[in-house]
Design a protein around this motif. Structure first.
Motif, PDB file in Angstrom:
ATOM      1  N   ASP A 125       0.833  -1.209   0.000  1.00 39.21           N
ATOM      2  CA  ASP A 125       0.000   0.000   0.000  1.00 39.21           C
ATOM      3  C   ASP A 125       0.862   1.251   0.000  1.00 39.21           C
ATOM      4  OD1 ASP A 125      -2.341  -1.412  -0.023  1.00 39.21           O
ATOM      5  OD2 ASP A 125      -2.723  -1.239   2.134  1.00 39.21           O
ATOM      6  N   ARG A 126       1.949   1.211   0.766  1.00 39.30           N
ATOM      7  CA  ARG A 126       2.860   2.357   0.813  1.00 39.30           C
ATOM      8  C   ARG A 126       3.512   2.595  -0.546  1.00 39.30           C
ATOM      9  NH1 ARG A 126       3.923   7.280   2.484  1.00 39.30           N
ATOM     10  NH2 ARG A 126       6.138   7.678   2.874  1.00 39.30           N
ATOM     11  N   ILE A 127       3.893   1.542  -1.214  1.00 38.17           N
ATOM     12  CA  ILE A 127       4.499   1.661  -2.546  1.00 38.17           C
ATOM     13  C   ILE A 127       3.498   2.272  -3.527  1.00 38.17           C
ATOM     14  CG2 ILE A 127       5.331   0.350  -4.547  1.00 38.17           C
ATOM     15  CD1 ILE A 127       6.639  -1.584  -2.559  1.00 38.17           C
ATOM     16  N   ARG A 128       2.266   1.786  -3.494  1.00 37.72           N
ATOM     17  CA  ARG A 128       1.240   2.332  -4.389  1.00 37.72           C
ATOM     18  C   ARG A 128       0.978   3.804  -4.114  1.00 37.72           C
ATOM     19  NH1 ARG A 128      -1.025  -3.016  -4.045  1.00 37.72           N
ATOM     20  NH2 ARG A 128      -2.099  -2.484  -2.099  1.00 37.72           N
ATOM     21  N   SER A 129       0.947   4.168  -2.846  1.00 35.90           N
ATOM     22  CA  SER A 129       0.700   5.556  -2.465  1.00 35.90           C
ATOM     23  C   SER A 129       1.818   6.470  -2.937  1.00 35.90           C
ATOM     24  CB  SER A 129       0.546   5.653  -0.949  1.00 35.90           C
ATOM     25  OG  SER A 129       0.405   6.989  -0.537  1.00 35.90           O
ATOM     26  N   LEU A 130       3.050   6.051  -2.691  1.00 41.44           N
ATOM     27  CA  LEU A 130       4.202   6.860  -3.112  1.00 41.44           C
ATOM     28  C   LEU A 130       4.286   6.973  -4.631  1.00 41.44           C
ATOM     29  CD1 LEU A 130       6.967   5.618  -0.642  1.00 41.44           C
ATOM     30  CD2 LEU A 130       5.900   7.883  -0.696  1.00 41.44           C
ATOM     31  N   THR A 131       3.976   5.885  -5.330  1.00 45.58           N
ATOM     32  CA  THR A 131       4.010   5.902  -6.792  1.00 45.58           C
ATOM     33  C   THR A 131       2.975   6.877  -7.343  1.00 45.58           C
ATOM     34  OG1 THR A 131       4.751   3.593  -6.865  1.00 45.58           O
ATOM     35  CG2 THR A 131       3.797   4.505  -8.878  1.00 45.58           C
ATOM     36  N   ALA A 132       1.797   6.896  -6.750  1.00 47.99           N
ATOM     37  CA  ALA A 132       0.750   7.817  -7.190  1.00 47.99           C
ATOM     38  C   ALA A 132       1.179   9.268  -6.986  1.00 47.99           C
ATOM     39  CB  ALA A 132      -0.547   7.533  -6.441  1.00 47.99           C
ATOM     40  N   ILE A 133       1.767   9.560  -5.840  1.00 46.46           N
ATOM     41  CA  ILE A 133       2.242  10.921  -5.568  1.00 46.46           C
ATOM     42  C   ILE A 133       3.368  11.292  -6.526  1.00 46.46           C
ATOM     43  CG2 ILE A 133       3.341  12.433  -3.875  1.00 46.46           C
ATOM     44  CD1 ILE A 133       1.944  10.797  -1.695  1.00 46.46           C
ATOM     45  N   GLN A 134       4.269  10.352  -6.750  1.00 41.80           N
ATOM     46  CA  GLN A 134       5.391  10.582  -7.658  1.00 41.80           C
ATOM     47  C   GLN A 134       4.886  10.931  -9.058  1.00 41.80           C
ATOM     48  OE1 GLN A 134       7.659   7.107  -8.663  1.00 41.80           O
ATOM     49  NE2 GLN A 134       9.553   8.268  -8.938  1.00 41.80           N
ATOM     50  N   ARG A 135       3.887  10.203  -9.529  1.00 45.49           N
ATOM     51  CA  ARG A 135       3.345  10.463 -10.864  1.00 45.49           C
ATOM     52  C   ARG A 135       2.689  11.834 -10.939  1.00 45.49           C
ATOM     53  NH1 ARG A 135       2.776   5.706 -14.025  1.00 45.49           N
ATOM     54  NH2 ARG A 135       4.673   4.513 -13.633  1.00 45.49           N
ATOM     55  N   ARG A 136       1.921  12.180  -9.907  1.00 45.42           N
ATOM     56  CA  ARG A 136       1.241  13.464  -9.927  1.00 45.42           C
ATOM     57  C   ARG A 136       2.205  14.636  -9.813  1.00 45.42           C
ATOM     58  NH1 ARG A 136      -4.186  12.158  -6.257  1.00 45.42           N
ATOM     59  NH2 ARG A 136      -5.029  10.602  -7.694  1.00 45.42           N
ATOM     60  N   LEU A 137       3.373  14.369  -9.334  1.00 44.38           N
ATOM     61  CA  LEU A 137       4.426  15.386  -9.292  1.00 44.38           C
ATOM     62  C   LEU A 137       4.689  15.968 -10.676  1.00 44.38           C
ATOM     63  CD1 LEU A 137       6.855  16.587  -7.530  1.00 44.38           C
ATOM     64  CD2 LEU A 137       8.170  14.635  -8.369  1.00 44.38           C
ATOM     65  N   TRP A 138       4.507  15.118 -11.699  1.00 42.46           N
ATOM     66  CA  TRP A 138       4.856  15.520 -13.066  1.00 42.46           C
ATOM     67  C   TRP A 138       3.733  16.252 -13.791  1.00 42.46           C
ATOM     68  CZ3 TRP A 138       9.669  15.463 -14.735  1.00 42.46           C
ATOM     69  CH2 TRP A 138      10.589  14.658 -14.053  1.00 42.46           C
ATOM     70  N   THR A 139       2.515  16.235 -13.277  1.00 34.86           N
ATOM     71  CA  THR A 139       1.389  16.839 -13.991  1.00 34.86           C
ATOM     72  C   THR A 139       1.633  18.300 -14.354  1.00 34.86           C
ATOM     73  OG1 THR A 139      -0.162  15.315 -12.921  1.00 34.86           O
ATOM     74  CG2 THR A 139      -1.094  17.303 -13.905  1.00 34.86           C
ATOM     75  N   PRO A 140       1.980  19.188 -13.402  1.00 28.49           N
ATOM     76  CA  PRO A 140       2.211  20.585 -13.787  1.00 28.49           C
ATOM     77  C   PRO A 140       3.428  20.758 -14.682  1.00 28.49           C
ATOM     78  CG  PRO A 140       2.841  20.220 -11.494  1.00 28.49           C
ATOM     79  CD  PRO A 140       2.140  18.982 -11.949  1.00 28.49           C
ATOM     80  N   VAL A 141       4.421  19.899 -14.524  1.00 29.53           N
ATOM     81  CA  VAL A 141       5.629  19.990 -15.354  1.00 29.53           C
ATOM     82  C   VAL A 141       5.282  19.760 -16.817  1.00 29.53           C
ATOM     83  CG1 VAL A 141       7.888  18.969 -15.846  1.00 29.53           C
ATOM     84  CG2 VAL A 141       7.139  19.257 -13.478  1.00 29.53           C
ATOM     85  N   TRP A 142       4.621  18.629 -17.093  1.00 24.45           N
ATOM     86  CA  TRP A 142       4.311  18.297 -18.484  1.00 24.45           C
ATOM     87  C   TRP A 142       3.246  19.213 -19.064  1.00 24.45           C
ATOM     88  CZ3 TRP A 142       8.241  16.316 -20.243  1.00 24.45           C
ATOM     89  CH2 TRP A 142       8.907  15.228 -19.678  1.00 24.45           C
ATOM     90  N   ALA A 143       2.310  19.687 -18.234  1.00 22.97           N
ATOM     91  CA  ALA A 143       1.299  20.633 -18.729  1.00 22.97           C
ATOM     92  C   ALA A 143       1.975  21.899 -19.242  1.00 22.97           C
ATOM     93  CB  ALA A 143       0.308  20.959 -17.624  1.00 22.97           C
ATOM     94  N   ASN A 144       2.991  22.379 -18.532  1.00 22.62           N
ATOM     95  CA  ASN A 144       3.711  23.570 -18.967  1.00 22.62           C
ATOM     96  C   ASN A 144       4.566  23.291 -20.205  1.00 22.62           C
ATOM     97  OD1 ASN A 144       2.711  25.260 -16.965  1.00 22.62           O
ATOM     98  ND2 ASN A 144       4.320  24.702 -15.502  1.00 22.62           N
ATOM     99  N   VAL A 145       5.113  22.089 -20.295  1.00 24.37           N
ATOM    100  CA  VAL A 145       5.918  21.721 -21.465  1.00 24.37           C
ATOM    101  C   VAL A 145       5.059  21.754 -22.723  1.00 24.37           C
ATOM    102  CG1 VAL A 145       7.063  19.786 -22.613  1.00 24.37           C
ATOM    103  CG2 VAL A 145       7.659  20.384 -20.261  1.00 24.37           C
TER     104      VAL A 145
END
Length: 227
Positions: free
Chosen positions: A204-224
């Motif tokens: 569960d911890r791995i899934r949670s961290l992976t989800a947060i890690q992925r969402r980290l990139w949303t504003p980055v790629w939106a700006n790109v």
């Protein structure tokens, strides 16, 4: 993690991000390079790790000179890395030994590494034909489109030959560079958790961290995409 980044992690990728694709002219450029390089296995001319590192030290200066020239030619910033850490190299060689009959050393392609950092995606993609005209590309891996669509790290990874040695060249975006340290923090924590006994709590911890890690990139790629 700063507060702004924490809030933006809650954002989900929009339709433009999920369906992103390069313009056709850029896809054609990448395919053209892929056709030239082919899908052949890349082999270093070295029998031992010591020999490979000796060759790496010999080509470092020449590669840095090429990297600086490419940066000037493509309006990017050159970053020459030190030789790959020996402990990490030994780990990879051990892993490769189990896969390749001719030994893992011959398949270690990133002992010598460099990077070109670009202000925006168009500049990066327009640089590809210029890079191809200046240096021998032996392999290209386009990882930006997948990174954007799947909300994760992305770059274009190129292997080139310098004085007969295969070295690594990463094509990076500045906005990616600015968030990569935070991404690596998640990566390292997830990697350590995967080494533990996989209890439901750990999973569960791995899934949670992976989800947060992925969402980290949303504003980055939106700006790109907008730039």
């Amino acid at each position: 993690m700063n507060e702004k980044l924490h809030i933006e992690q809650l954002a989900e990728p929009n339709e433009a991000i999920r369906n992103f694709s390069f313009k056709q002219k850029y896809l054609d450029t990448i395919r053209s390079i892929e056709e030239v390089t082919g899908n052949k296995e890349l082999i270093q001319d070295a029998e031992t790790l010591d020999e490979l590192y000796d060759r790496g030290r010999e080509v470092m200066e020449a590669y840095e000179s090429i990297l600086l020239k490419l940066a000037e030619y493509t309006n990017s910033k050159a970053q020459m890395a030190s030789l790959k850490g020996r402990a990490r190299a030994e780990t990879k060689v051990t892993q490769y030994d189990a896969t390749y009959q001719d030994g893992g050393v011959k398949h270690l392609l990133d002992v010598v590494r460099g990077r070109l950092v670009f202000e925006n995606l168009n500049n990066l993609l327009n640089a590809l034909p210029k890079i191809e005209s200046e240096i021998e590309i032996v392999r290209i891996k386009e990882r930006i489109q997948q990174g954007i669509r799947e909300n994760k790290y992305g770059d274009i990874l190129i292997n080139v030959k310098v004085d007969g040695m295969i070295v690594e060249l990463q094509l990076y975006l500045k906005s990616v560079e600015e968030v990569i340290e935070e991404d690596h923090r998640f990566y390292r924590e997830i990697r350590e958790l995967k080494r533990e006994e996989q209890t439901p709590t750990i999973q569960d911890r791995i899934r949670s961290l992976t989800a947060i890690q992925r969402r980290l990139w949303t504003p980055v790629w939106a700006n790109v995409i907008k730039s």
